[in-house]
Design a protein around this motif. Sequence first.
Motif, short mmCIF file in Angstrom:
data_model
loop_
_atom_site.label_atom_id
_atom_site.label_comp_id
_atom_site.label_asym_id
_atom_site.label_seq_id
_atom_site.Cartn_x
_atom_site.Cartn_y
_atom_site.Cartn_z
N ILE A 1 0.84 -1.20 0.00
CA ILE A 1 0.00 0.00 0.00
C ILE A 1 0.88 1.24 0.00
O ILE A 1 1.88 1.31 0.72
CB ILE A 1 -0.95 0.01 1.22
N ASP A 2 0.50 2.23 -0.81
CA ASP A 2 1.24 3.48 -0.92
C ASP A 2 0.25 4.64 -0.88
O ASP A 2 -0.84 4.55 -1.47
CB ASP A 2 2.03 3.50 -2.23
N VAL A 3 0.61 5.72 -0.19
CA VAL A 3 -0.25 6.91 -0.13
C VAL A 3 -0.03 7.73 -1.39
O VAL A 3 1.09 8.17 -1.65
CB VAL A 3 0.04 7.74 1.13
N ASP A 4 -1.09 7.96 -2.16
CA ASP A 4 -0.97 8.65 -3.45
C ASP A 4 -0.61 10.13 -3.31
O ASP A 4 0.21 10.65 -4.04
CB ASP A 4 -2.28 8.53 -4.25
N ASN A 5 -1.28 10.79 -2.40
CA ASN A 5 -1.21 12.25 -2.37
C ASN A 5 -0.42 12.81 -1.19
O ASN A 5 -0.69 13.92 -0.72
CB ASN A 5 -2.63 12.84 -2.36
N HIS B 1 3.88 19.42 6.77
CA HIS B 1 4.29 18.05 7.10
C HIS B 1 3.46 17.45 8.23
O HIS B 1 3.38 16.21 8.34
CB HIS B 1 5.77 18.01 7.45
N LEU B 2 2.83 18.28 9.06
CA LEU B 2 1.96 17.74 10.10
C LEU B 2 0.77 17.01 9.47
O LEU B 2 0.32 15.98 9.99
CB LEU B 2 1.47 18.86 11.02
N ALA B 3 0.27 17.56 8.36
CA ALA B 3 -0.83 16.90 7.65
C ALA B 3 -0.35 15.58 7.05
O ALA B 3 -1.07 14.57 7.06
CB ALA B 3 -1.38 17.80 6.55
N GLY B 4 0.88 15.58 6.53
CA GLY B 4 1.45 14.35 5.99
C GLY B 4 1.62 13.30 7.07
O GLY B 4 1.34 12.11 6.85
N ASP B 5 2.08 13.73 8.26
CA ASP B 5 2.22 12.81 9.39
C ASP B 5 0.86 12.23 9.80
O ASP B 5 0.75 11.04 10.11
CB ASP B 5 2.85 13.52 10.59
N LYS B 6 -0.15 13.10 9.78
CA LYS B 6 -1.50 12.65 10.13
C LYS B 6 -1.99 11.60 9.15
O LYS B 6 -2.61 10.60 9.53
CB LYS B 6 -2.47 13.84 10.16
N ALA B 7 -1.68 11.80 7.87
CA ALA B 7 -2.08 10.84 6.84
C ALA B 7 -1.44 9.47 7.09
O ALA B 7 -2.11 8.43 6.98
CB ALA B 7 -1.70 11.36 5.46
N TYR C 1 6.84 -0.16 5.95
CA TYR C 1 8.13 -0.49 5.34
C TYR C 1 9.05 0.72 5.27
O TYR C 1 10.25 0.62 5.40
CB TYR C 1 7.90 -1.08 3.95
N GLY C 2 8.45 1.88 5.08
CA GLY C 2 9.24 3.11 5.01
C GLY C 2 8.43 4.21 4.37
O GLY C 2 7.67 3.96 3.43
N GLY C 3 8.59 5.45 4.86
CA GLY C 3 7.87 6.57 4.26
C GLY C 3 6.38 6.34 4.27
O GLY C 3 5.76 6.15 5.31
N ASP C 4 5.79 6.32 3.06
CA ASP C 4 4.34 6.11 2.95
C ASP C 4 4.02 4.74 2.35
O ASP C 4 2.95 4.56 1.78
CB ASP C 4 3.71 7.22 2.10
N GLU C 5 4.94 3.79 2.49
CA GLU C 5 4.72 2.46 1.93
C GLU C 5 4.52 1.44 3.06
O GLU C 5 5.26 1.41 4.03
CB GLU C 5 5.91 2.03 1.07
N PHE C 6 3.48 0.62 2.89
CA PHE C 6 3.11 -0.37 3.89
C PHE C 6 3.05 -1.76 3.26
O PHE C 6 2.63 -1.91 2.10
CB PHE C 6 1.74 -0.04 4.49
N PHE C 7 3.44 -2.77 4.03
CA PHE C 7 3.32 -4.18 3.63
C PHE C 7 2.33 -4.86 4.56
O PHE C 7 2.34 -4.62 5.77
CB PHE C 7 4.65 -4.92 3.75
N ILE C 8 1.49 -5.72 3.99
CA ILE C 8 0.62 -6.57 4.80
C ILE C 8 0.82 -8.01 4.34
O ILE C 8 0.64 -8.31 3.16
CB ILE C 8 -0.86 -6.19 4.66
#
Length: 294
Positions: A121-125, A135-141, A162-169
């Motif tokens: 999973i990756d956050v698009d925006n 960046h507070l909004a980015g952290d909240k996301a 996994y890192g940044g805005d990338e998730f593994f399930i």
Amino acid sequence: MEEFVKADKTICILINQHGRVYYSNIDVAAAREHLEHFHIIDHLPVDYTINYNVGHYSITVDKVGLDEAEYYLILIQPHGNIYRYAYRDSFTGLYNRNYWEQLISGMMHRPIPKRFTLIVIDVDNLKSLNDNRGHLAGDKAIRIVGQSIRESIREQDIAIRYGGDEFFILLANTKKAIVEKVINRIRKSINRRCESENIHIEISAGTACSDSIHKLEKVITMADCNMYKEKKEKKIQVRQMADELIDLRQKLEALRDNLNRKVIQDSNISINEELLELSKKLDKLITKYLKYIQ
């Protein structure tokens, strides 16, 4: 093995080359149970000290000479609070990349299912949120996505930031319908949290299945490719929508201009006011749509 989790002291075991317990600071039966539980016999060194982690514990095995014979000195130390920081992501509460690396290397006692699905999973925006709202909004996301993942999977499933805005399930199931339900639950949870947090988050997800741990590297590549494929398809849809909005904007502007001319030409004051009000509403619509196509 709840007694292991409750242990709060360093366990010391000395065994001979045949695995027989020569000394232990705990009951001999318990010492044998620890040796079996942590697969220590499988990690005995040839001529050097080794260290590895299993779950909440750090294992050290050293070869020593006593009474002209060779033994193995084993120390089993609970991580305690250090474990949470070593393997947990502070933002989301999910496991972190360090845990993932330990897991796939076989150093964790927790087994990976023989048949599993990997969801990436990756956050698009996220960049847009950071640029436009800070960046507070980015952290909240990131937190919202992590929380949504946690509440959407089962206890036996494994979720990693996994890192940044990338998730593994790592999902202990390979049925397509089940995997899609999990992803849909995550999306719904994100949307629900976004409404209460006044934020807009979009994610892309890619999946791949395997029936063998030896295929894991290939599975990661496949899931990653499928995630980027979804991102690409979304961009195409956005461009198509932008074209439609541009066309709509042009029609709205033409209609507004016609109304403005009628307002000037018509001498009926009441009609003029109605037309003027409608023209203002059209202006608002045009402004609204312009935001989505710039």
